[in-house]
Design an enzyme around this catalytic site. Structure first.
Site, PDB file in Angstrom:
ATOM      1  N   HIS A 199      -7.067  -3.871  -0.692  1.00  0.00           N
ATOM      2  CA  HIS A 199      -6.638  -5.135  -0.090  1.00  0.00           C
ATOM      3  C   HIS A 199      -7.703  -6.212  -0.290  1.00  0.00           C
ATOM      4  O   HIS A 199      -7.401  -7.328  -0.709  1.00  0.00           O
ATOM      5  CB  HIS A 199      -6.357  -4.932   1.404  1.00  0.00           C
ATOM      6  CG  HIS A 199      -5.937  -6.180   2.109  1.00  0.00           C
ATOM      7  ND1 HIS A 199      -4.622  -6.465   2.358  1.00  0.00           N
ATOM      8  CD2 HIS A 199      -6.658  -7.207   2.609  1.00  0.00           C
ATOM      9  CE1 HIS A 199      -4.550  -7.642   2.982  1.00  0.00           C
ATOM     10  NE2 HIS A 199      -5.779  -8.116   3.151  1.00  0.00           N
ATOM     11  N   GLU A 200      -8.957  -5.864  -0.011  1.00  0.00           N
ATOM     12  CA  GLU A 200     -10.046  -6.845  -0.152  1.00  0.00           C
ATOM     13  C   GLU A 200     -10.274  -7.212  -1.622  1.00  0.00           C
ATOM     14  O   GLU A 200     -10.589  -8.356  -1.934  1.00  0.00           O
ATOM     15  CB  GLU A 200     -11.324  -6.330   0.499  1.00  0.00           C
ATOM     16  CG  GLU A 200     -11.199  -6.005   1.978  1.00  0.00           C
ATOM     17  CD  GLU A 200     -10.495  -7.050   2.817  1.00  0.00           C
ATOM     18  OE1 GLU A 200     -10.581  -8.262   2.500  1.00  0.00           O
ATOM     19  OE2 GLU A 200      -9.836  -6.680   3.799  1.00  0.00           O
TER      20      GLU A 200
ATOM     21  N   CYS B  51      -2.943  -9.378   7.296  1.00  0.00           N
ATOM     22  CA  CYS B  51      -4.213  -9.970   6.891  1.00  0.00           C
ATOM     23  C   CYS B  51      -4.631 -11.020   7.912  1.00  0.00           C
ATOM     24  O   CYS B  51      -3.789 -11.777   8.417  1.00  0.00           O
ATOM     25  CB  CYS B  51      -4.061 -10.606   5.511  1.00  0.00           C
ATOM     26  SG  CYS B  51      -5.572 -11.329   4.868  1.00  0.00           S
TER      27      CYS B  51
ATOM     28  N   HIS C   6      -8.041  -9.882  -2.620  1.00  0.00           N
ATOM     29  CA  HIS C   6      -8.596 -11.190  -2.256  1.00  0.00           C
ATOM     30  C   HIS C   6      -9.519 -11.698  -3.355  1.00  0.00           C
ATOM     31  O   HIS C   6      -9.461 -12.872  -3.730  1.00  0.00           O
ATOM     32  CB  HIS C   6      -9.383 -11.099  -0.941  1.00  0.00           C
ATOM     33  CG  HIS C   6      -8.541 -11.256   0.280  1.00  0.00           C
ATOM     34  ND1 HIS C   6      -7.936 -12.439   0.622  1.00  0.00           N
ATOM     35  CD2 HIS C   6      -8.232 -10.370   1.256  1.00  0.00           C
ATOM     36  CE1 HIS C   6      -7.279 -12.275   1.760  1.00  0.00           C
ATOM     37  NE2 HIS C   6      -7.434 -11.034   2.164  1.00  0.00           N
TER      38      HIS C   6
END
Length: 136
Positions: free
Chosen positions: A126-127, A85, A130
């Site tokens: 993945h985002e 990341c 976040h």
């Protein structure tokens, strides 16, 4: 406008707030910042540029696509991957799904639903981590 990358783990661990049409500039800033980091980044969430809103952008081939208030509505075929990341140093192993269906608003805040697979599905997951304050 290109924004600096946020490395504050306390901020990154917060759950993002839903975006509204008043947040349109964030989409542009995310797209500009992603383009500036094209050599080492394929996706970005708003909290990575210091804004706690539920907006992500994903590089899909030659196009960077914004997803506003995205939510995974279906997932299939879990597998283990190792990811890095831009906001957090090192690499970590996590579980991702090979296929996901996502409901989201596009750049014009129109509702969309689409199924993504493989690499693009991994980037989106993945985002979205976040957006949930999950640090990978």
């Amino acid at each position: 406008m290109i924004k600096p990358i946020n490395h504050d783990l306390t901020f990154l661990a917060q759950k993002a707030h839903p975006a509204t049409t008043a947040d349109r500039q964030i989409i542009t800033d995310l797209l500009d910042t992603l383009a500036a980091h094209h050599d080492d980044c394929v996706g970005m969430a708003a909290n990575m540029i210091g804004i706690n809103k539920r907006i992500i952008v994903v590089q899909m081939g030659p196009f960077a696509v914004p997803l506003v208030n995205p939510k995974i509505t279906h997932r299939a075929n879990p597998h283990s991957v190792t990811e890095g990341c831009l906001s957090i140093s090192g690499q970590k192993t996590t579980t991702r799904y090979q296929s996901i269906t996502v409901s989201y608003l596009d750049r014009q805040f129109q509702p969309q639903q689409q199924t993504f697979t493989d690499w693009i599905a991994q980037i989106i997951q993945h985002e979205l981590d976040h957006c949930e304050g999950i640090l990978i």
